[in-house]
Write a protein that holds these residues in place. Structure first.
Motif, short mmCIF file in Angstrom:
data_model
loop_
_atom_site.label_atom_id
_atom_site.label_comp_id
_atom_site.label_asym_id
_atom_site.label_seq_id
_atom_site.Cartn_x
_atom_site.Cartn_y
_atom_site.Cartn_z
N LEU A 2 -11.81 59.00 13.04
CA LEU A 2 -11.26 60.33 13.26
C LEU A 2 -11.85 60.97 14.50
O LEU A 2 -11.15 61.66 15.25
CB LEU A 2 -11.50 61.20 12.03
N LYS A 3 -13.13 60.71 14.75
CA LYS A 3 -13.80 61.28 15.91
C LYS A 3 -13.22 60.73 17.21
O LYS A 3 -13.02 61.46 18.18
CB LYS A 3 -15.30 60.98 15.83
N SER A 4 -12.89 59.42 17.23
CA SER A 4 -12.31 58.84 18.45
C SER A 4 -10.89 59.36 18.68
O SER A 4 -10.49 59.57 19.82
CB SER A 4 -12.32 57.31 18.37
N LYS A 5 -10.13 59.55 17.60
CA LYS A 5 -8.79 60.11 17.75
C LYS A 5 -8.85 61.54 18.28
O LYS A 5 -8.09 61.92 19.16
CB LYS A 5 -8.05 60.09 16.41
N LEU A 6 -9.77 62.32 17.72
CA LEU A 6 -9.94 63.69 18.17
C LEU A 6 -10.36 63.73 19.63
O LEU A 6 -9.89 64.58 20.40
CB LEU A 6 -10.97 64.41 17.29
N LEU A 7 -11.21 62.80 20.02
CA LEU A 7 -11.64 62.72 21.41
C LEU A 7 -10.48 62.36 22.34
O LEU A 7 -10.33 62.95 23.41
CB LEU A 7 -12.77 61.69 21.54
N TYR A 9 -7.23 62.96 21.84
CA TYR A 9 -6.34 64.11 21.93
C TYR A 9 -6.95 65.23 22.77
O TYR A 9 -6.26 65.85 23.58
CB TYR A 9 -6.00 64.64 20.52
N SER A 10 -8.24 65.50 22.56
CA SER A 10 -8.86 66.61 23.30
C SER A 10 -8.99 66.30 24.78
O SER A 10 -8.74 67.18 25.61
CB SER A 10 -10.21 66.97 22.68
N ILE A 11 -9.36 65.08 25.14
CA ILE A 11 -9.47 64.74 26.56
C ILE A 11 -8.11 64.80 27.23
O ILE A 11 -7.97 65.32 28.34
CB ILE A 11 -10.12 63.35 26.73
N THR A 12 -7.08 64.31 26.55
CA THR A 12 -5.74 64.35 27.11
C THR A 12 -5.25 65.79 27.26
O THR A 12 -4.66 66.15 28.29
CB THR A 12 -4.76 63.56 26.23
N THR A 13 -5.52 66.63 26.28
CA THR A 13 -5.09 68.03 26.34
C THR A 13 -5.82 68.78 27.45
O THR A 13 -5.20 69.52 28.22
CB THR A 13 -5.34 68.72 24.99
N VAL A 14 -7.12 68.59 27.55
CA VAL A 14 -7.90 69.28 28.59
C VAL A 14 -7.47 68.79 29.98
O VAL A 14 -7.31 69.60 30.91
CB VAL A 14 -9.42 69.10 28.36
N SER A 15 -7.27 67.50 30.12
CA SER A 15 -6.82 66.96 31.41
C SER A 15 -5.45 67.53 31.79
O SER A 15 -5.22 67.91 32.94
CB SER A 15 -6.74 65.44 31.37
N GLY A 16 -4.55 67.59 30.82
CA GLY A 16 -3.23 68.16 31.07
C GLY A 16 -3.31 69.63 31.45
O GLY A 16 -2.61 70.10 32.35
N ALA A 17 -4.18 70.37 30.77
CA ALA A 17 -4.35 71.80 31.08
C ALA A 17 -4.91 71.99 32.48
O ALA A 17 -4.51 72.91 33.20
CB ALA A 17 -5.24 72.46 30.03
N ILE A 18 -5.83 71.12 32.88
CA ILE A 18 -6.38 71.21 34.23
C ILE A 18 -5.29 70.94 35.26
O ILE A 18 -5.19 71.64 36.28
CB ILE A 18 -7.58 70.25 34.40
N VAL A 19 -4.46 69.96 35.01
CA VAL A 19 -3.38 69.65 35.94
C VAL A 19 -2.38 70.80 35.99
O VAL A 19 -1.88 71.16 37.06
CB VAL A 19 -2.69 68.31 35.57
N VAL A 20 -2.08 71.41 34.84
CA VAL A 20 -1.19 72.58 34.83
C VAL A 20 -1.79 73.70 35.67
O VAL A 20 -1.10 74.32 36.48
CB VAL A 20 -0.92 73.05 33.38
N PHE A 21 -3.08 73.98 35.47
CA PHE A 21 -3.72 75.04 36.25
C PHE A 21 -3.67 74.73 37.74
O PHE A 21 -3.35 75.62 38.55
CB PHE A 21 -5.17 75.25 35.80
N LEU A 22 -3.99 73.50 38.12
CA LEU A 22 -3.95 73.15 39.54
C LEU A 22 -2.54 73.25 40.11
O LEU A 22 -2.35 73.69 41.25
CB LEU A 22 -4.51 71.74 39.75
N ILE A 112 2.05 60.56 23.68
CA ILE A 112 3.38 61.07 23.34
C ILE A 112 3.28 62.42 22.64
O ILE A 112 4.05 63.34 22.93
CB ILE A 112 4.14 60.03 22.50
N VAL A 113 2.32 62.55 21.72
CA VAL A 113 2.19 63.81 20.98
C VAL A 113 1.77 64.95 21.91
O VAL A 113 2.37 66.04 21.89
CB VAL A 113 1.18 63.64 19.82
N VAL A 114 0.75 64.73 22.73
CA VAL A 114 0.29 65.78 23.64
C VAL A 114 1.38 66.09 24.68
O VAL A 114 1.61 67.25 25.02
CB VAL A 114 -1.04 65.39 24.31
N GLY A 115 2.08 65.07 25.15
CA GLY A 115 3.19 65.31 26.07
C GLY A 115 4.30 66.13 25.43
O GLY A 115 4.87 67.02 26.06
N ALA A 116 4.59 65.86 24.16
CA ALA A 116 5.61 66.64 23.45
C ALA A 116 5.17 68.09 23.27
O ALA A 116 5.99 69.01 23.35
CB ALA A 116 5.91 66.00 22.10
N VAL A 117 3.87 68.30 23.05
CA VAL A 117 3.36 69.68 22.93
C VAL A 117 3.51 70.42 24.26
O VAL A 117 3.94 71.58 24.29
CB VAL A 117 1.89 69.66 22.44
#
Length: 153
Positions: A2-7, A9-22, A112-117
């Motif tokens: 569960l910890k690796s899955k959470l990691l 998802y969180s790394i992908t979400t944070v990376s995506g948010a950084i790219v959105v901000f940039l 796919i999940v983070v991209g759909a979000v």
């Protein structure tokens, strides 16, 4: 597990948010002239990041299904021709290569999940964009106040 899955998802979400901000910073969201332009920049940024993440997830899914395995084996066999002893290869046939690589599965669902979000957030920002959108006038001498007053009546 569960910890690796959470990691993931969180790394992908944070990376995506950084790219959105940039992306929105590069487009000039902080110097935007109207709220409509801000909404448009946000829609563009979230849609682009979501589409890229879902596209990468789709490519990993295709790779896991073995779509590109034939090409990888072809390159492997091609480069073994340049070895000192080309008869010493790890996999002599494509079947052996395919059986060995069938066990290697790369996780892709988090992309796919983070991209759909991100795409869903883009759709959420699209609603106020269209509520504030004022089409350009065909008359080049019209001001934005005249366009707004004519569309309100």
């Amino acid at each position: 597990m569960l910890k690796s899955k959470l990691l993931q998802y969180s790394i992908t979400t944070v990376s995506g948010a950084i790219v959105v901000f940039l992306f929105v910073w590069w487009r000039g969201i902080f110097a935007a002239e109207s709220i409509t332009v801000i909404w448009r920049y946000l829609v563009d940024a979230f849609f682009a990041v979501g589409a890229i993440l879902m596209g990468f997830g789709g490519l990993v899914w295709l790779a896991n299904a073995g779509t590109f395995r034939f090409f990888a084996y072809g390159f492997y066999r091609f480069f073994t021709l340049f070895k000192r002893d080309p008869t010493r290869v790890k996999w002599k046939t494509y079947y052996e290569y395919q059986e060995a690589k069938a066990e290697d599965r790369t996780p892709f669902l988090f992309l796919i999940v983070v991209g759909a979000v991100f795409l869903a957030i883009s759709l959420v920002f699209l609603i106020p964009y269209y509520q504030n959108y004022v089409p350009a006038s065909t008359d080049s001498n019209s001001t934005s106040e005249e366009i707004l007053s004519s569309s309100a009546s």
